[in-house]
Design a protein around this motif. Sequence first.
Motif, PDB file in Angstrom:
ATOM      1  N   ARG A  37       0.830  -1.212   0.000  1.00 55.85           N
ATOM      2  CA  ARG A  37       0.000   0.000   0.000  1.00 55.85           C
ATOM      3  C   ARG A  37       0.866   1.264   0.000  1.00 55.85           C
ATOM      4  N   ILE A  38       1.962   1.212   0.725  1.00 54.03           N
ATOM      5  CA  ILE A  38       2.863   2.366   0.754  1.00 54.03           C
ATOM      6  C   ILE A  38       3.531   2.557  -0.609  1.00 54.03           C
ATOM      7  N   LEU A  39       3.876   1.457  -1.284  1.00 58.52           N
ATOM      8  CA  LEU A  39       4.422   1.567  -2.640  1.00 58.52           C
ATOM      9  C   LEU A  39       3.418   2.201  -3.596  1.00 58.52           C
ATOM     10  N   VAL A  40       2.152   1.845  -3.465  1.00 53.99           N
ATOM     11  CA  VAL A  40       1.111   2.447  -4.299  1.00 53.99           C
ATOM     12  C   VAL A  40       1.032   3.952  -4.036  1.00 53.99           C
ATOM     13  N   ILE A  41       1.124   4.335  -2.771  1.00 55.96           N
ATOM     14  CA  ILE A  41       1.108   5.762  -2.423  1.00 55.96           C
ATOM     15  C   ILE A  41       2.295   6.474  -3.064  1.00 55.96           C
ATOM     16  N   GLU A  42       3.467   5.877  -2.950  1.00 54.67           N
ATOM     17  CA  GLU A  42       4.662   6.498  -3.528  1.00 54.67           C
ATOM     18  C   GLU A  42       4.547   6.600  -5.047  1.00 54.67           C
ATOM     19  N   ARG A  43       4.106   5.542  -5.687  1.00 51.71           N
ATOM     20  CA  ARG A  43       3.957   5.574  -7.155  1.00 51.71           C
ATOM     21  C   ARG A  43       2.925   6.610  -7.595  1.00 51.71           C
ATOM     22  N   SER A  44       1.822   6.682  -6.872  1.00 53.69           N
ATOM     23  CA  SER A  44       0.787   7.647  -7.265  1.00 53.69           C
ATOM     24  C   SER A  44       1.268   9.076  -7.027  1.00 53.69           C
ATOM     25  N   PHE A  45       2.111   9.276  -6.037  1.00 55.21           N
ATOM     26  CA  PHE A  45       2.688  10.602  -5.811  1.00 55.21           C
ATOM     27  C   PHE A  45       3.623  10.969  -6.964  1.00 55.21           C
ATOM     28  N   ARG A  46       4.448  10.024  -7.353  1.00 57.28           N
ATOM     29  CA  ARG A  46       5.413  10.283  -8.429  1.00 57.28           C
ATOM     30  C   ARG A  46       4.723  10.440  -9.781  1.00 57.28           C
ATOM     31  N   SER A  47       3.561   9.822  -9.951  1.00 59.07           N
ATOM     32  CA  SER A  47       2.842   9.940 -11.232  1.00 59.07           C
ATOM     33  C   SER A  47       2.052  11.243 -11.315  1.00 59.07           C
ATOM     34  N   ALA A  48       1.995  11.962 -10.233  1.00 55.01           N
ATOM     35  CA  ALA A  48       1.281  13.252 -10.173  1.00 55.01           C
ATOM     36  C   ALA A  48      -0.200  13.114 -10.510  1.00 55.01           C
ATOM     37  N   ASN A  49      -0.800  12.030 -10.056  1.00 53.91           N
ATOM     38  CA  ASN A  49      -2.234  11.824 -10.223  1.00 53.91           C
ATOM     39  C   ASN A  49      -2.893  12.101  -8.872  1.00 53.91           C
TER      40      ASN A  49
END
Length: 126
Positions: A37-49
Amino acid sequence: MQPIIDTAAVSRLAADIGSPRAAASFVSRFTDLLDERILVIERSFRSANPTQWHDAVAGLRSAAATAGAGRVQATAALLLAADLDARTALALIGQLRSDARIFTLAHSSLCEEQAFAERLAMRRFA
């Protein structure tokens, strides 16, 4: 500072579900999925969505509240604060990882303690 394990939240969960074992199973599943779940948060932050970011953080905050992960819940709430700059958000994601590790260790320790107590009780009554 929030507790590592919010025992009142875990007790509420057990009462709502109707089973301490089912509550423990929920919390164990929560810990199993925490890193993902934390990886999903990090990826979504980096994707700027922003929608994906908000949904991932809000979902973690809600699940953490249910599982009694007080520090994880508090850090997720900070991530939902408006006007976070990238540096602060990344620092909070790092804090979230740390909170998650501590919660996972505390939960594992609590499970071992409960299993030990059950074994002692069984020997006493055997």
